[in-house]
Scaffold this motif. Structure first.
Motif, PDB file in Angstrom:
ATOM      1  N   ARG A  60      -2.859 -12.763  34.774  1.00 22.09           N
ATOM      2  CA  ARG A  60      -2.194 -11.814  33.876  1.00 22.09           C
ATOM      3  C   ARG A  60      -2.611 -12.065  32.423  1.00 22.09           C
ATOM      4  N   ARG A  61      -2.701 -13.327  32.052  1.00 17.42           N
ATOM      5  CA  ARG A  61      -3.069 -13.672  30.682  1.00 17.42           C
ATOM      6  C   ARG A  61      -4.472 -13.176  30.347  1.00 17.42           C
ATOM      7  N   GLU A  62      -5.396 -13.308  31.275  1.00 15.09           N
ATOM      8  CA  GLU A  62      -6.760 -12.837  31.044  1.00 15.09           C
ATOM      9  C   GLU A  62      -6.799 -11.318  30.899  1.00 15.09           C
ATOM     10  N   VAL A  63      -6.007 -10.622  31.698  1.00  9.95           N
ATOM     11  CA  VAL A  63      -5.988  -9.161  31.617  1.00  9.95           C
ATOM     12  C   VAL A  63      -5.498  -8.702  30.247  1.00  9.95           C
ATOM     13  N   LEU A  64      -4.400  -9.292  29.766  1.00 11.60           N
ATOM     14  CA  LEU A  64      -3.875  -8.898  28.460  1.00 11.60           C
ATOM     15  C   LEU A  64      -4.841  -9.272  27.342  1.00 11.60           C
ATOM     16  N   VAL A  74      -1.393 -13.542  23.166  1.00  9.94           N
ATOM     17  CA  VAL A  74      -1.109 -12.354  23.968  1.00  9.94           C
ATOM     18  C   VAL A  74       0.356 -12.416  24.380  1.00  9.94           C
ATOM     19  N   PRO A  75       1.012 -11.278  24.584  1.00 11.79           N
ATOM     20  CA  PRO A  75       2.429 -11.281  24.942  1.00 11.79           C
ATOM     21  C   PRO A  75       2.660 -11.807  26.351  1.00 11.79           C
ATOM     22  N   GLU A  76       3.898 -12.137  26.641  1.00 12.31           N
ATOM     23  CA  GLU A  76       4.259 -12.572  27.988  1.00 12.31           C
ATOM     24  C   GLU A  76       4.220 -11.375  28.938  1.00 12.31           C
ATOM     25  N   TRP A  77       3.805 -11.636  30.156  1.00 10.60           N
ATOM     26  CA  TRP A  77       3.815 -10.602  31.194  1.00 10.60           C
ATOM     27  C   TRP A  77       4.315 -11.260  32.473  1.00 10.60           C
ATOM     28  N   ARG A  78       5.590 -11.064  32.746  1.00  9.17           N
ATOM     29  CA  ARG A  78       6.202 -11.720  33.901  1.00  9.17           C
ATOM     30  C   ARG A  78       6.559 -10.737  35.014  1.00  9.17           C
ATOM     31  N   GLU A  79       6.827  -9.480  34.643  1.00  9.52           N
ATOM     32  CA  GLU A  79       7.166  -8.499  35.661  1.00  9.52           C
ATOM     33  C   GLU A  79       5.892  -7.927  36.287  1.00  9.52           C
TER      34      GLU A  79
END
Length: 209
Positions: free
Chosen positions: A68-72, A83-88
């Motif tokens: 997810r971190r790489e995508v953002l 990069v912002p958090e992405w948990r959902e």
């Protein structure tokens, strides 16, 4: 993407991408190890990967795997490191006009509650069934965007992993809305622009059987 992952626990949140790159380049042993690692990983590419036609400037490739971190980081502005958090499982990026859908196929582990055990699976190599978040109504802003993304000029990129233990997700998109059933959650059928490779389709089917 690389700088964001390598320096996420080292640099402060307000550091720039250039400062992160300078830090990495200041360590020759890290650069040498990265070169060796890239050679090893290049030999492990399993699928023919396609450039992301919907966003030519975004360095993601269809049928490659990303966290997810790489995508953002790939959709970031190229200046800021954080990069912002992405948990959902979903993320709407208004600047890029894209809905990111990250889902896990095998939900048999105890990490999923009854309200998050969505029915996500591959119908065929070119179609997938995906369920929205449990609060999404078909008439809501999000629900309407899913249904009308083609005419409104936005995009949908689904990312799938087999189990919760997998950190990285396969990029399956771009995808196009076909139909849906119900709401809260919406059960949506998406048509993939690039058919799933045979081994991915087989493993996806095994994960939900």
């Amino acid at each position: 993407m690389l700088a964001t992952v390598l320096t996420e626990t080292v640099l402060k949140s307000d550091e720039t991408l250039q400062e992160a790159a300078d830090l990495i380049c200041a360590h020759p042993q890290v650069l040498a190890e990265l070169r060796q690692l890239l050679d090893v990983l290049a030999d492990r590419i399993e699928h023919l990967q396609q450039a992301l036609s919907t966003h030519p400037d975004v360095p993601l490739r269809v049928h490659a795997r990303y966290t997810r971190r790489e995508v953002l980081a790939a959709f970031a502005n190229g200046i800021e490191l954080k990069v912002p958090e992405w948990r959902e499982g979903v993320r709407w990026l208004p600047e890029a006009q894209v809905d990111l859908l990250a889902f896990t196929l095998d939900k048999t582990s105890g990490r999923f509650s009854p309200t998050t055990r969505y029915r996500d699976y591959a119908i065929s190599p070119s179609r997938i069934h995906w369920e929205s978040q449990s609060r999404t109504r078909e008439g809501s802003e999000t629900g309407r965007r899913y249904q009308t993304h083609e005419s409104s000029g936005s995009w949908v990129l689904p990312f799938a992993r087999l189990t919760p233990d997998d950190r990285a997700f396969w990029l399956l998109g771009p995808a196009t809305y076909v139909s849906h059933e119900g709401e809260r959650p919406m059960g949506i059928t998406w048509r993939l622009a690039h058919a799933l490779p045979g081994d991915l389709f087989a493993s996806f089917g095994a994960a939900v059987s």
